[in-house]
Design a protein around this motif. Structure first.
Motif, PDB file in Angstrom:
ATOM      1  N   TYR A 189       0.838  -1.213   0.000  1.00  0.00           N
ATOM      2  CA  TYR A 189       0.000   0.000   0.000  1.00  0.00           C
ATOM      3  C   TYR A 189       0.868   1.257   0.000  1.00  0.00           C
ATOM      4  O   TYR A 189       0.513   2.268  -0.618  1.00  0.00           O
ATOM      5  N   LEU A 190       2.008   1.225   0.694  1.00  0.00           N
ATOM      6  CA  LEU A 190       2.926   2.355   0.664  1.00  0.00           C
ATOM      7  C   LEU A 190       3.369   2.664  -0.766  1.00  0.00           C
ATOM      8  O   LEU A 190       3.474   3.827  -1.161  1.00  0.00           O
ATOM      9  N   LYS A 191       3.603   1.607  -1.531  1.00  0.00           N
ATOM     10  CA  LYS A 191       4.055   1.782  -2.910  1.00  0.00           C
ATOM     11  C   LYS A 191       2.906   2.134  -3.849  1.00  0.00           C
ATOM     12  O   LYS A 191       3.015   3.051  -4.667  1.00  0.00           O
ATOM     13  N   LYS A 192       1.801   1.415  -3.741  1.00  0.00           N
ATOM     14  CA  LYS A 192       0.694   1.567  -4.680  1.00  0.00           C
ATOM     15  C   LYS A 192       0.039   2.942  -4.604  1.00  0.00           C
ATOM     16  O   LYS A 192      -0.400   3.503  -5.609  1.00  0.00           O
ATOM     17  N   PHE A 193      -0.027   3.510  -3.399  1.00  0.00           N
ATOM     18  CA  PHE A 193      -0.767   4.761  -3.214  1.00  0.00           C
ATOM     19  C   PHE A 193       0.155   5.933  -2.881  1.00  0.00           C
ATOM     20  O   PHE A 193      -0.251   6.874  -2.206  1.00  0.00           O
TER      21      PHE A 193
END
Length: 209
Positions: A189-193
């Motif tokens: 989630y840190l990467k995707k968003f």
């Protein structure tokens, strides 16, 4: 003379119709119809479902609206009225305990009220932003596990796993990387968003609906 009138009359009529066809009019959008701030609800009034259809999230830029709609698409494909196999509710897939923290105690009313769901989402982001305020100042811009930490990535990960688990991930420099029941992790989630502008949301301590 009479013959000339018979010949010229159709030509005059044709000229008049053609002139109307090429006439342009300037259209001005009334101020009351212009969208100047995030809308409360983005959902179809008439729900239509298709099978074997590949759905992609709408491109809404890097604003708060883009952030919440991208996250909603990941959680539920933007469906306000869905409950998953673990009992999480609505467009943003809230658990009952989180709803109670926001001051919502009736899951049925919540599930059938899109405006309430949008209010709860904003309130929860505001709450997580307060909890993570020191970590935002400390870690944004740093790279952990090959991922550049951003405020929006942190808030999305907090939506997934809770602000406490995001703090543990950051402060352990990636060692504490919890996952939900479907395999989504804090790091994913840190990467995707990453990279959304969440300045629209103000941090608030213990906010309620």
């Amino acid at each position: 003379m009479r013959r000339w009138i018979y010949v010229s009359s159709p030509l005059i009529v044709m000229f008049i119709f053609i002139s109307f066809g090429f006439k342009t009019q300037e259209v001005t959008v009334p101020e009351t119809l212009k969208v100047k701030e995030p809308t409360k609800v983005l959902f179809p009034k008439n729900k239509t479902y298709f099978t074997n259809l590949v759905i992609v999230p709408p491109f809404l830029g890097s604003s708060y609206i883009g952030f919440k709609e991208a996250l909603a698409f990941k959680e539920s494909q933007g469906n306000y009225f869905v409950t998953n196999t673990l009992g999480y509710l609505g467009k943003y897939q809230f658990g009952v305990e989180t709803l109670e923290l926001m001051g919502v105690y009736n899951p049925t009313i919540f599930l059938n009220d899109p405006v309430l769901q949008e209010r709860v989402f904003y309130t929860n982001v505001s709450r997580n932003k307060w909890i993570l305020r020191r970590d935002i100042r400390r870690f944004v811009g740093k790279k952990i596990g090959g991922i550049v930490v951003t405020e929006s990535g942190m808030l999305a990960a907090a939506h997934l796993a809770g602000a406490g688990n995001v703090q543990k991930y950051l402060r352990s420099y990636g060692s504490h990387n919890v996952a939900d029941a479907y395999g989504s992790t804090v790091s994913k989630y840190l990467k995707k968003f990453s990279g959304y502008d969440i300045s629209y949301v103000s941090p608030k301590r213990n906010p309620k609906i």
